[in-house]
Design a protein around this motif. Structure first.
Motif, PDB file in Angstrom:
ATOM      1  N   LEU A 423       0.825  -1.205   0.000  1.00  0.00           N
ATOM      2  CA  LEU A 423       0.000   0.000   0.000  1.00  0.00           C
ATOM      3  C   LEU A 423       0.861   1.258   0.000  1.00  0.00           C
ATOM      4  O   LEU A 423       0.535   2.248  -0.672  1.00  0.00           O
ATOM      5  CB  LEU A 423      -0.927   0.000   1.217  1.00  0.00           C
ATOM      6  N   VAL A 424       1.948   1.228   0.759  1.00  0.00           N
ATOM      7  CA  VAL A 424       2.838   2.390   0.816  1.00  0.00           C
ATOM      8  C   VAL A 424       3.334   2.749  -0.585  1.00  0.00           C
ATOM      9  O   VAL A 424       3.284   3.919  -1.003  1.00  0.00           O
ATOM     10  CB  VAL A 424       4.019   2.113   1.764  1.00  0.00           C
ATOM     11  N   TYR A 447      -7.203   2.221   6.472  1.00  0.00           N
ATOM     12  CA  TYR A 447      -7.026   1.800   5.091  1.00  0.00           C
ATOM     13  C   TYR A 447      -6.342   0.429   4.982  1.00  0.00           C
ATOM     14  O   TYR A 447      -6.515  -0.267   3.967  1.00  0.00           O
ATOM     15  CB  TYR A 447      -6.199   2.826   4.321  1.00  0.00           C
ATOM     16  N   SER A 448      -5.593   0.047   5.998  1.00  0.00           N
ATOM     17  CA  SER A 448      -4.793  -1.187   5.925  1.00  0.00           C
ATOM     18  C   SER A 448      -5.545  -2.420   6.403  1.00  0.00           C
ATOM     19  O   SER A 448      -5.028  -3.535   6.267  1.00  0.00           O
ATOM     20  CB  SER A 448      -3.508  -1.027   6.755  1.00  0.00           C
ATOM     21  N   LYS A 449      -6.737  -2.253   6.959  1.00  0.00           N
ATOM     22  CA  LYS A 449      -7.474  -3.394   7.486  1.00  0.00           C
ATOM     23  C   LYS A 449      -7.794  -4.383   6.364  1.00  0.00           C
ATOM     24  O   LYS A 449      -8.213  -3.999   5.277  1.00  0.00           O
ATOM     25  CB  LYS A 449      -8.765  -2.942   8.166  1.00  0.00           C
ATOM     26  N   ALA A 450      -7.578  -5.663   6.668  1.00  0.00           N
ATOM     27  CA  ALA A 450      -7.818  -6.693   5.650  1.00  0.00           C
ATOM     28  C   ALA A 450      -8.028  -8.037   6.323  1.00  0.00           C
ATOM     29  O   ALA A 450      -7.629  -8.247   7.470  1.00  0.00           O
ATOM     30  CB  ALA A 450      -6.638  -6.770   4.678  1.00  0.00           C
ATOM     31  N   GLU A 451      -8.677  -8.926   5.611  1.00  0.00           N
ATOM     32  CA  GLU A 451      -8.837 -10.312   6.043  1.00  0.00           C
ATOM     33  C   GLU A 451      -8.108 -11.200   5.044  1.00  0.00           C
ATOM     34  O   GLU A 451      -7.988 -10.861   3.861  1.00  0.00           O
ATOM     35  CB  GLU A 451     -10.314 -10.692   6.094  1.00  0.00           C
ATOM     36  N   TRP A 452      -7.633 -12.336   5.540  1.00  0.00           N
ATOM     37  CA  TRP A 452      -6.887 -13.263   4.692  1.00  0.00           C
ATOM     38  C   TRP A 452      -7.562 -14.626   4.748  1.00  0.00           C
ATOM     39  O   TRP A 452      -7.622 -15.252   5.802  1.00  0.00           O
ATOM     40  CB  TRP A 452      -5.431 -13.343   5.146  1.00  0.00           C
ATOM     41  N   HIS A 453      -8.084 -15.064   3.612  1.00  0.00           N
ATOM     42  CA  HIS A 453      -8.839 -16.303   3.529  1.00  0.00           C
ATOM     43  C   HIS A 453      -7.998 -17.401   2.889  1.00  0.00           C
ATOM     44  O   HIS A 453      -7.327 -17.172   1.878  1.00  0.00           O
ATOM     45  CB  HIS A 453     -10.120 -16.099   2.734  1.00  0.00           C
TER      46      HIS A 453
END
Length: 538
Positions: A423-424, A447-453
């Motif tokens: 992202l940076v 903005y950096s929040k994410a889930e990993w499936h």
């Protein structure tokens, strides 16, 4: 007056001083203060016959872990290369924890960022598309050998085998690639103290990890070549600070599962069962060799004729065992082998008694113990699902708890930091729009929040699993998005959009539209089968 008997001085509810002295003069059992009291009578006892031979000692992580890392690492790798059970256990972990790779599902905090649902969805879709452009290309790997998802598998497997592994994130400009961020995995051996020798006298740098006075890890010392390689005669070390001085972003990622405070290097997952696995491997090899010899039919012929050797021996040269000499006294054993003995020589038949009927039971018992140590149920470890449905499902559910925990570890310590670095670069180059990302930590976090499936849980009976999922949705205990991900590894909204197009195409083609069907209720026969399974377990 001097000859008068004086009563001992005492106070109310207090014994005479003389009595107290008599009590205090009694020796504690075995001259050990506290011996025979509390845990001293049980696990801490030094007098019980069953515990007399127990040699144990207290030590810091430096003595207990750091000094033994090299030996544990080399033995763990040897087991992975030569022990079927060890290889299977580690590959089972990689397959279920990482599988084909943990996939990004951007999930920004739209409420904090004051974005509408449509704006948030559009931003997440755009970022996922940009991330796929980078992650699905082998250009993200320094060596250009793996894409991001294959690097997940490699890094996790390396951590399991070696105890820990490292990743640095250098920038390399490459033709036709919009992103310069790359990933370089470093094997555990390359992080070691300068010179390649560990003295353990200076605790500032231990096994290549440098700490300050308060114990914070501040830098890693990286060898330019593998210390055990034949090409590392003139090896050099580079000091790599853990975080950038100006940006505060990580320069190196250290994948390690801690088991003690102040620990600096990771312990291979096979460490507690190294001896058991090695002995079991030796036992299996011995039983295999004995079974092979037992299955061969060998004939021994005695002859007084001096020309008996002219008939040769009935074993193929490819199957002969080379003992390092050309002696005629070698006796070979093989399928249909004929060995000619000299005059006066006799052969005594031996029956090895193979196959050993107790072999399977013993190996099963040992594998259960190994599975307990690795948190892998025996059924999952050996891929042996012959019990009832409920018992097999219970084993899968128990294993899945551990798989999910380790998956969260990979997502938190490997995937998420790399995604934030991505992202940076994307925001800095203007390919991703995120105002306030570099100035406000809360905006950056949002903005950096994410889930990993990752891969879904295995299903023994898909119909029952789908019925249970539908019931959870109806009762408000789950969502269609979560169930779609856990059952099939797909995204509900993508499925919905695709189904809309499918139904439209069917109607335009004059076919009957597939109506939404209610979940099929569990039949009485299925309920009876479940009850029978439960009775079998008892």
């Amino acid at each position: 007056m001097l000859n008068e008997k004086v009563d001992p001085v005492r106070t109310e509810n207090e014994e005479p001083i003389s009595t107290i002295k008599q009590h205090s003069s009694r020796k504690a059992p075995n001259n050990q203060v506290g011996e025979g009291q509390g845990y001293g009578r049980h696990g801490a006892s030094r007098t019980r016959k069953s515990l007399e031979g127990w040699i144990s000692s207290l030590g810091s992580p430096l003595e207990d872990i750091e000094r033994n890392i090299g030996t544990l690492r080399e033995r763990s790798r040897d087991l992975y290369m030569g022990s079927p059970i060890s290889t299977g256990a580690l590959r089972t972990l990689v397959t279920n924890v990482v599988g084909s790779g943990l996939r990004l599902n951007a999930s920004i905090d739209a409420e904090f960022l004051k974005l509408t649902e449509e704006e948030a969805d559009a931003w997440e879709t755009h970022v996922e598309r940009e991330f796929a452009l980078w992650s699905e290309s082998k250009a993200c790997d320094v060596t250009r050998m793996n894409d991001f998802y294959q690097l997940q598998q490699l890094s996790f497997l390396s951590m399991l085998v070696s105890g820990d592994t490292f990743a640095i994130l250098p920038y390399h400009k490459r033709v036709g690639v919009p992103y310069e961020l790359t990933i370089q995995l470093l094997e555990a051996d390359r992080i070691c103290s300068p010179g390649g020798f560990e003295t353990y006298t200076d605790t500032t740098i231990v096994n290549g990890v440098e700490t300050d006075k308060k114990g914070e890890v501040i830098a890693y010392h990286v060898a330019n070549k593998h210390p055990k390689s034949i090409t590392s005669v003139q090896n050099k070390w580079t000091r790599l600070e853990k975080y950038g001085k100006k940006s505060g972003r990580p320069n190196i990622l250290h994948l390690i599962e801690m088991e003690r405070p102040e620990q600096r290097r990771g312990v291979p997952i096979l460490a507690p069962v190294i001896e058991t696995l090695k002995q079991l491997t030796r036992y299996s090899d011995a039983e295999l060799m004995a079974a092979v010899i037992s299955g061969m039919y060998t004939l021994f012929v005695t002859s007084e004729s001096p020309e008996s050797d002219t008939m040769g021996r009935g074993i193929s040269p490819d199957d002969e065992i080379d003992f390092g000499n050309d002696s005629d006294e070698d006796i070979q054993v093989g399928n249909g082998t004929v060995n000619f003995l000299r005059e006066g020589e006799k052969i005594q038949e031996s029956n090895p008694g193979r196959p050993n009927v107790a072999f399977d039971g013993f190996v099963t018992s040992m594998c259960r113990q190994i599975g307990v140590a690795l948190e892998i149920p025996y059924e999952v470890l050996m891929k042996h699902f012959t019990s009832s449905y409920s018992a097999s499902r219970g084993a899968l559910l128990e294993a899945w708890k551990m798989f999910k925990r380790r998956r969260q570890f990979v997502a938190t310590n490997f995937c998420q930091p790399i995604y934030e670095e991505f992202l940076v670069e994307g925001i800095a180059k203007g390919r991703i729009y995120a105002p306030g990302y570099f100035t406000d930590p809360m905006v950056r976090k949002s903005y950096s929040k994410a889930e990993w499936h990752g891969p879904t849980q295995g299903q023994l009976d898909p119909l029952k699993e789908v019925n249970a999922a539908a019931k959870r949705i109806d009762e408000g205990l789950s969502t269609r998005t979560r169930e779609a991900n856990e059952l099939t590894g797909t995204n509900f909204f993508e499925n919905h959009s695709l189904r809309v197009r499918e139904e439209r195409a069917r109607r335009e083609a004059g076919l009957d539209s597939a109506s939404m069907k209610q979940p099929t209720p569990m039949l009485e026969t299925e309920m009876e089968e479940d009850e029978e399974d439960d009775r079998d377990d008892k």
